[in-house]
Design a protein around this motif. Structure first.
Motif, PDB file in Angstrom:
ATOM      1  N   TYR A 193       0.839  -1.204   0.000  1.00 61.41           N
ATOM      2  CA  TYR A 193       0.000   0.000   0.000  1.00 61.41           C
ATOM      3  C   TYR A 193       0.877   1.258   0.000  1.00 61.41           C
ATOM      4  N   ASP A 194       1.865   1.254   0.902  1.00 59.38           N
ATOM      5  CA  ASP A 194       2.729   2.420   1.033  1.00 59.38           C
ATOM      6  C   ASP A 194       3.448   2.724  -0.276  1.00 59.38           C
ATOM      7  N   LEU A 195       3.999   1.696  -0.884  1.00 59.29           N
ATOM      8  CA  LEU A 195       4.749   1.888  -2.123  1.00 59.29           C
ATOM      9  C   LEU A 195       3.847   2.414  -3.234  1.00 59.29           C
ATOM     10  N   ARG A 196       2.646   1.855  -3.317  1.00 59.25           N
ATOM     11  CA  ARG A 196       1.709   2.274  -4.363  1.00 59.25           C
ATOM     12  C   ARG A 196       1.387   3.765  -4.242  1.00 59.25           C
ATOM     13  N   HIS A 197       1.194   4.220  -3.031  1.00 62.08           N
ATOM     14  CA  HIS A 197       0.798   5.621  -2.859  1.00 62.08           C
ATOM     15  C   HIS A 197       1.995   6.558  -2.761  1.00 62.08           C
ATOM     16  N   LEU A 198       3.167   6.028  -2.443  1.00 61.35           N
ATOM     17  CA  LEU A 198       4.375   6.831  -2.577  1.00 61.35           C
ATOM     18  C   LEU A 198       4.681   7.087  -4.048  1.00 61.35           C
ATOM     19  N   ALA A 199       4.211   6.199  -4.906  1.00 66.12           N
ATOM     20  CA  ALA A 199       4.344   6.435  -6.343  1.00 66.12           C
ATOM     21  C   ALA A 199       3.584   7.691  -6.753  1.00 66.12           C
ATOM     22  N   GLU A 200       2.452   7.942  -6.100  1.00 66.83           N
ATOM     23  CA  GLU A 200       1.697   9.161  -6.366  1.00 66.83           C
ATOM     24  C   GLU A 200       2.519  10.391  -5.973  1.00 66.83           C
ATOM     25  N   VAL A 201       3.227  10.283  -4.860  1.00 58.03           N
ATOM     26  CA  VAL A 201       4.083  11.380  -4.409  1.00 58.03           C
ATOM     27  C   VAL A 201       5.204  11.613  -5.416  1.00 58.03           C
ATOM     28  N   ALA A 202       5.834  10.531  -5.862  1.00 56.85           N
ATOM     29  CA  ALA A 202       6.922  10.656  -6.834  1.00 56.85           C
ATOM     30  C   ALA A 202       6.434  11.294  -8.129  1.00 56.85           C
ATOM     31  N   GLU A 203       5.235  10.926  -8.541  1.00 54.99           N
ATOM     32  CA  GLU A 203       4.683  11.511  -9.762  1.00 54.99           C
ATOM     33  C   GLU A 203       4.455  13.011  -9.585  1.00 54.99           C
ATOM     34  N   LEU A 204       3.944  13.389  -8.417  1.00 57.86           N
ATOM     35  CA  LEU A 204       3.739  14.812  -8.137  1.00 57.86           C
ATOM     36  C   LEU A 204       5.063  15.565  -8.199  1.00 57.86           C
ATOM     37  N   GLU A 205       6.130  14.903  -7.755  1.00 61.43           N
ATOM     38  CA  GLU A 205       7.455  15.530  -7.738  1.00 61.43           C
ATOM     39  C   GLU A 205       8.158  15.405  -9.091  1.00 61.43           C
ATOM     40  N   HIS A 206       7.417  14.948 -10.100  1.00 58.92           N
ATOM     41  CA  HIS A 206       7.927  14.800 -11.467  1.00 58.92           C
ATOM     42  C   HIS A 206       9.045  13.765 -11.569  1.00 58.92           C
ATOM     43  N   ASP A 207       9.046  12.826 -10.630  1.00 61.45           N
ATOM     44  CA  ASP A 207      10.011  11.720 -10.677  1.00 61.45           C
ATOM     45  C   ASP A 207       9.301  10.510 -11.285  1.00 61.45           C
ATOM     46  N   LEU A 208       9.135  10.528 -12.599  1.00 68.13           N
ATOM     47  CA  LEU A 208       8.380   9.457 -13.252  1.00 68.13           C
ATOM     48  C   LEU A 208       9.079   8.103 -13.173  1.00 68.13           C
ATOM     49  N   PRO A 209      10.407   8.035 -13.330  1.00 67.08           N
ATOM     50  CA  PRO A 209      11.069   6.733 -13.151  1.00 67.08           C
ATOM     51  C   PRO A 209      10.854   6.182 -11.739  1.00 67.08           C
ATOM     52  N   GLY A 210      10.936   7.079 -10.740  1.00 67.05           N
ATOM     53  CA  GLY A 210      10.706   6.645  -9.363  1.00 67.05           C
ATOM     54  C   GLY A 210       9.284   6.169  -9.142  1.00 67.05           C
TER      55      GLY A 210
END
Length: 232
Positions: A193-210
């Motif tokens: 769960y954490d990883l899935r929603h941390l992906a949302e954070v990374a996307e917001l930060e424009h870290d698409l590979p992350g």
């Protein structure tokens, strides 16, 4: 007949045998229902739990079974298969929480589970409404949960509410703390769960590979543990 007599003698010699067998049975039923839930086999999971509940377990064992039953009902709700008995399960758990002999951890477990149900009802209903009281309940309950995976789960939901309010950046600290706790205690599903929603954070930060990496790690965990149903 001979085997029955031997069993009766064994019970006289070891008065804790019945309690031990019951505890094992309840533990096994919870584990079996969890595996069935992972596979989306909600009917099978409920049948296992109903059978265990019919064996007149102790109050603490009944609470364990009802909490697992509610967990299955929550997953079914998110899968578009709401269970008409969910409110009855909630009522039974509320009655247990109100008992004078209900310990602090059990009360916290029940409060967390009922808050999750309320959130999922909002999520699948016509309107989310004001989620701040639910977020406050998750945040208040988290430190009272003694099992680290349950605590990580409550921490996750506290952070998730920020994302549901379009405040993704504010979810990051809580998600990272929940991830750290889940990783340290091998809480696989909670970590996913954490990883899935941390992906949302990374996307917001424009870290698409992350973002892709985190989403991929989350999916890999779910595939490894056989989790096949949708849960946030």
């Amino acid at each position: 007949m001979r085997r029955a007599v031997l069993f009766a003698v064994l019970l006289l010699i070891c008065p804790f045998t019945v309690a031990a067998l019951a505890a094992t049975s309840v533990k096994d039923a919870v584990a079996q229902a969890e595996r069935a839930m992972y596979a989306g086999q909600f009917t099978e999971a409920q049948a296992t739990l109903r059978k265990a509940l019919a064996s007149a377990p102790s109050v603490s064992e009944k609470a364990d079974l009802l909490l697992q039953q509610l967990r299955v009902q929550q997953a079914a709700r998110l899968s578009g298969l709401p269970d008409a008995q969910e409110d009855a399960t909630l009522a039974a758990l509320s009655a247990i929480a109100a008992r004078a002999d209900a310990g602090a951890d059990l009360q916290a477990r029940i409060r967390f589970a009922t808050t999750v149900s309320e959130y999922f009802k909002r999520l699948t209903g016509p309107s989310l409404g004001d989620l701040r009281p639910l977020q406050a309940a998750f945040a208040d309950t988290a430190p009272k949960l003694t099992h680290p995976c349950r605590r990580a789960d409550a921490m996750f939901f506290t952070a998730l509410i920020f994302q549901m309010q379009d405040r993704v950046a504010e979810s990051a600290p809580g998600l990272r703390q929940a991830r750290q706790l889940a990783e340290a205690n091998h809480c696989d599903l909670e970590l996913s769960y954490d990883l899935r929603h941390l992906a949302e954070v990374a996307e917001l930060e424009h870290d698409l590979p992350g973002a892709r990496r985190l989403a991929g790690e989350s999916l890999a965990i779910r595939q490894r543990i056989g989790f096949q149903v949708y849960v946030p």
